[in-house]
Design an enzyme around this catalytic site. Sequence first.
Site, PDB file in Angstrom:
ATOM      1  N   PRO A 124      23.690  70.167  53.986  1.00  0.00           N
ATOM      2  CA  PRO A 124      23.594  70.852  52.700  1.00  0.00           C
ATOM      3  C   PRO A 124      22.525  71.933  52.630  1.00  0.00           C
ATOM      4  CG  PRO A 124      22.827  68.572  52.550  1.00  0.00           C
ATOM      5  CD  PRO A 124      23.513  68.720  53.868  1.00  0.00           C
ATOM      6  N   ASN A 125      22.938  73.056  52.076  1.00  0.00           N
ATOM      7  CA  ASN A 125      22.067  74.211  51.781  1.00  0.00           C
ATOM      8  C   ASN A 125      21.641  75.028  52.998  1.00  0.00           C
ATOM      9  OD1 ASN A 125      21.940  73.620  48.908  1.00  0.00           O
ATOM     10  ND2 ASN A 125      20.710  71.867  49.501  1.00  0.00           N
ATOM     11  N   ARG A 128      17.312  80.931  50.425  1.00  0.00           N
ATOM     12  CA  ARG A 128      16.529  79.792  49.935  1.00  0.00           C
ATOM     13  C   ARG A 128      15.131  79.787  50.580  1.00  0.00           C
ATOM     14  NH1 ARG A 128      17.966  74.276  53.330  1.00  0.00           N
ATOM     15  NH2 ARG A 128      16.790  73.305  51.654  1.00  0.00           N
ATOM     16  N   TYR A 174      12.122  78.741  55.341  1.00  0.00           N
ATOM     17  CA  TYR A 174      13.306  78.761  56.215  1.00  0.00           C
ATOM     18  C   TYR A 174      13.592  80.112  56.866  1.00  0.00           C
ATOM     19  CZ  TYR A 174      14.033  74.241  54.023  1.00  0.00           C
ATOM     20  OH  TYR A 174      13.856  72.943  53.589  1.00  0.00           O
ATOM     21  N   ASN A 207      21.843  69.434  62.164  1.00  0.00           N
ATOM     22  CA  ASN A 207      20.808  69.591  61.133  1.00  0.00           C
ATOM     23  C   ASN A 207      21.391  68.968  59.870  1.00  0.00           C
ATOM     24  OD1 ASN A 207      18.895  70.243  59.275  1.00  0.00           O
ATOM     25  ND2 ASN A 207      18.752  72.409  59.821  1.00  0.00           N
ATOM     26  N   ALA A 262      18.832  67.542  54.003  1.00  0.00           N
ATOM     27  CA  ALA A 262      18.242  66.479  53.177  1.00  0.00           C
ATOM     28  C   ALA A 262      18.809  65.096  53.493  1.00  0.00           C
ATOM     29  CB  ALA A 262      18.430  66.806  51.699  1.00  0.00           C
ATOM     30  N   GLU A 292      18.911  66.051  67.059  1.00  0.00           N
ATOM     31  CA  GLU A 292      18.444  66.368  65.700  1.00  0.00           C
ATOM     32  C   GLU A 292      17.716  67.716  65.712  1.00  0.00           C
ATOM     33  OE1 GLU A 292      15.074  64.028  64.497  1.00  0.00           O
ATOM     34  OE2 GLU A 292      15.211  64.669  62.410  1.00  0.00           O
ATOM     35  N   HIS A 346      15.813  70.803  63.014  1.00  0.00           N
ATOM     36  CA  HIS A 346      15.407  71.297  61.700  1.00  0.00           C
ATOM     37  C   HIS A 346      14.750  72.651  61.874  1.00  0.00           C
ATOM     38  CE1 HIS A 346      16.206  67.430  59.883  1.00  0.00           C
ATOM     39  NE2 HIS A 346      15.561  66.880  60.884  1.00  0.00           N
ATOM     40  N   ARG A 403       5.407  68.290  55.973  1.00  0.00           N
ATOM     41  CA  ARG A 403       5.719  68.791  54.638  1.00  0.00           C
ATOM     42  C   ARG A 403       5.472  67.647  53.644  1.00  0.00           C
ATOM     43  NH1 ARG A 403      11.384  71.765  54.581  1.00  0.00           N
ATOM     44  NH2 ARG A 403      10.652  72.085  52.431  1.00  0.00           N
TER      45      ARG A 403
HETATM   46  C1  DQA Z   1      15.764  70.957  56.926  1.00  0.00           C
HETATM   47  C2  DQA Z   1      14.598  70.081  56.432  1.00  0.00           C
HETATM   48  C3  DQA Z   1      15.056  69.123  55.366  1.00  0.00           C
HETATM   49  O1  DQA Z   1      13.970  68.314  54.929  1.00  0.00           O
HETATM   50  C4  DQA Z   1      15.586  69.877  54.166  1.00  0.00           C
HETATM   51  O2  DQA Z   1      16.102  68.994  53.205  1.00  0.00           O
HETATM   52  C5  DQA Z   1      16.601  70.920  54.533  1.00  0.00           C
HETATM   53  C6  DQA Z   1      16.420  71.687  55.765  1.00  0.00           C
HETATM   54  C7  DQA Z   1      15.298  72.025  57.937  1.00  0.00           C
HETATM   55  O3  DQA Z   1      16.145  72.550  58.647  1.00  0.00           O
HETATM   56  O4  DQA Z   1      14.109  72.340  57.994  1.00  0.00           O
HETATM   57  O5  DQA Z   1      17.527  71.192  53.771  1.00  0.00           O
HETATM   58  O6  DQA Z   1      16.706  70.134  57.571  1.00  0.00           O
END
Ligand code: DQA
Length: 150
Positions: free
Chosen positions: A10-11, A18, A23, A74, A77, A98, A100, A107
């Site tokens: 998501p996102n 964002r 990011y 990735n 959340a 994994e 990110h 954080r």
């Molecule tokens: C994320 C880190 C997560 O905590 C966050 O909710 C994201 C992006 C990252 O790529 O840094 O949406 O996965």
Amino acid sequence: MKRVYILNGPNINLVGIREPEIYGSTNYQEMVKELKRYAKSLGLKVTIKATNSESKIIDILQANMNRYDYFILNAAAYTHTSIAIRDTILAIKTPVIEVHLSDTDNREEFRKVNYLRDVCVATFKGKGLDSYKEALDYVKGMTSHDGNNK
Ligand code: DQA
């Protein structure tokens, strides 16, 4: 040729828009283009998708577990909430890496909760797009695996 599926939660589709201070300013389309170019340069066959849905992440992992050598995930959340995605990673034989963009361990406290890390084969984080590139390097560097290493 190794096949890699890069799956974004998501996102992630909103990168560039964002919270650019966290990011980065590269948008999702540019990110996909660069990762495709990089994967090709390593001789990897890559598929890249983004979904906002937890159930779609699970469906994609299940449907593709025999079609790809690795997933680069990735989970955004859902990393911090999803026992369901954890269970899927445990259920499939395909290794999951994994990634990110940000360093989730430096954080907010709630991002230190991670349901996925210990069931993934490796983690790359905190380097923006380079986190994904390092994951692709990892795939490239793996000379063999029996697909049953968990
Ligand atoms: C994320 C880190 C997560 O905590 C966050 O909710 C994201 C992006 C990252 O790529 O840094 O949406 O996965």
